[in-house]
Scaffold this motif. Structure first.
Motif, PDB file in Angstrom:
ATOM      1  N   UNK A 101      39.110  25.022  46.328  1.00  0.00           N
ATOM      2  CA  UNK A 101      38.801  25.774  44.881  1.00  0.00           C
ATOM      3  C   UNK A 101      39.555  26.990  44.595  1.00  0.00           C
ATOM      4  N   UNK A 102      40.024  27.060  43.293  1.00  0.00           N
ATOM      5  CA  UNK A 102      40.918  28.299  43.015  1.00  0.00           C
ATOM      6  C   UNK A 102      40.449  28.620  41.577  1.00  0.00           C
ATOM      7  N   UNK A 103      40.213  29.731  41.324  1.00  0.00           N
ATOM      8  CA  UNK A 103      39.523  29.931  39.940  1.00  0.00           C
ATOM      9  C   UNK A 103      40.220  31.432  39.764  1.00  0.00           C
ATOM     10  N   UNK A 104      40.952  31.564  38.605  1.00  0.00           N
ATOM     11  CA  UNK A 104      41.234  33.054  38.190  1.00  0.00           C
ATOM     12  C   UNK A 104      40.235  33.460  36.962  1.00  0.00           C
ATOM     13  N   UNK A 105      39.788  34.341  37.644  1.00  0.00           N
ATOM     14  CA  UNK A 105      38.742  35.235  36.868  1.00  0.00           C
ATOM     15  C   UNK A 105      39.595  36.430  36.019  1.00  0.00           C
ATOM     16  N   UNK A 162      40.115  41.495  37.220  1.00  0.00           N
ATOM     17  CA  UNK A 162      40.611  40.342  37.332  1.00  0.00           C
ATOM     18  C   UNK A 162      41.307  39.999  38.925  1.00  0.00           C
ATOM     19  N   UNK A 163      40.516  38.820  39.235  1.00  0.00           N
ATOM     20  CA  UNK A 163      41.112  38.309  40.707  1.00  0.00           C
ATOM     21  C   UNK A 163      41.124  36.956  40.824  1.00  0.00           C
ATOM     22  N   UNK A 164      41.706  36.469  41.639  1.00  0.00           N
ATOM     23  CA  UNK A 164      41.730  34.922  42.082  1.00  0.00           C
ATOM     24  C   UNK A 164      40.958  34.302  43.088  1.00  0.00           C
ATOM     25  N   UNK A 165      39.833  33.590  42.812  1.00  0.00           N
ATOM     26  CA  UNK A 165      38.865  33.359  43.824  1.00  0.00           C
ATOM     27  C   UNK A 165      39.767  32.243  44.450  1.00  0.00           C
ATOM     28  N   UNK A 175      47.555  42.275  39.273  1.00  0.00           N
ATOM     29  CA  UNK A 175      46.037  42.753  39.042  1.00  0.00           C
ATOM     30  C   UNK A 175      45.411  43.804  39.775  1.00  0.00           C
ATOM     31  N   UNK A 176      46.385  44.233  40.754  1.00  0.00           N
ATOM     32  CA  UNK A 176      45.995  45.317  41.563  1.00  0.00           C
ATOM     33  C   UNK A 176      45.585  46.663  40.959  1.00  0.00           C
TER      34      UNK A 176
END
Length: 160
Positions: free
Chosen positions: A102-106, A115-118, A134-135
């Motif tokens: 699973x990959x989810x971009x929030x 913002x982060x990518x799960x 994002x950093x």
């Protein structure tokens, strides 16, 4: 600053290889049989150790150091890490999709503060990856004024 973490995995070499790709790093055999270390060789000495599923750290006795023992594996874990990585959002998503994870971009504002990518390693261990774009947003969010708006005032610790 977190310099290294360890996780366990059903397939440690596969996980280490995928993480090395996200970090633009290399994989080496680690000291514990069946485990690997991912080294991106950044200026902080960051690395991730990937043990075999069920390996856990246990405290030593007296002057003995901590050691790794085999325990009953768990499906999910409470620990996770947010880590800045040199790869792009698209690369991270492609790696996760290729592995079947699973990959989810929030995105900030969609119910999350930054913002982060799960990135769900083996669909059980959560990494929040922050590509270079994002950093800065994350670092801005982690300032005391923003944190106090989210959580309120810090708890005053009373000496015991």
């Amino acid at each position: 600053m977190i310099l290294h973490i360890s996780i366990d995995a059903h397939n440690p070499l596969q996980v280490a290889t995928a993480l090395a790709e996200v970090f633009n790093g290399k994989v080496y055999k680690f000291f514990t049989p069946g485990s690997y270390i991912v080294m991106p060789f950044d200026k902080y000495g960051t690395h991730i150790v990937v043990f075999k599923e069920g390996d856990v750290w246990v405290p030593g006795t007296d002057a003995e150091s901590a050691r790794v023992l085999q325990a009953e594996p768990t499906k999910l874990v409470a620990n996770h890490a947010a880590i800045s990585v040199p790869t792009t959002q698209k690369q991270i998503e492609q790696i996760g999709q290729r592995e079947g994870w699973r990959v989810l971009t929030r995105k900030q504002g969609d119910g999350v503060p930054f913002s982060a990518i799960e990135f769900w390693v083996e669909n059980r261990i959560l990494f929040e990856f922050l590509p270079p774009e994002f950093t800065p947003q994350y670092l801005q969010t982690m300032q005391s004024q923003t944190i106090e708006k989210m959580f309120g005032q810090p708890i005053k610790l009373v000496p015991v």
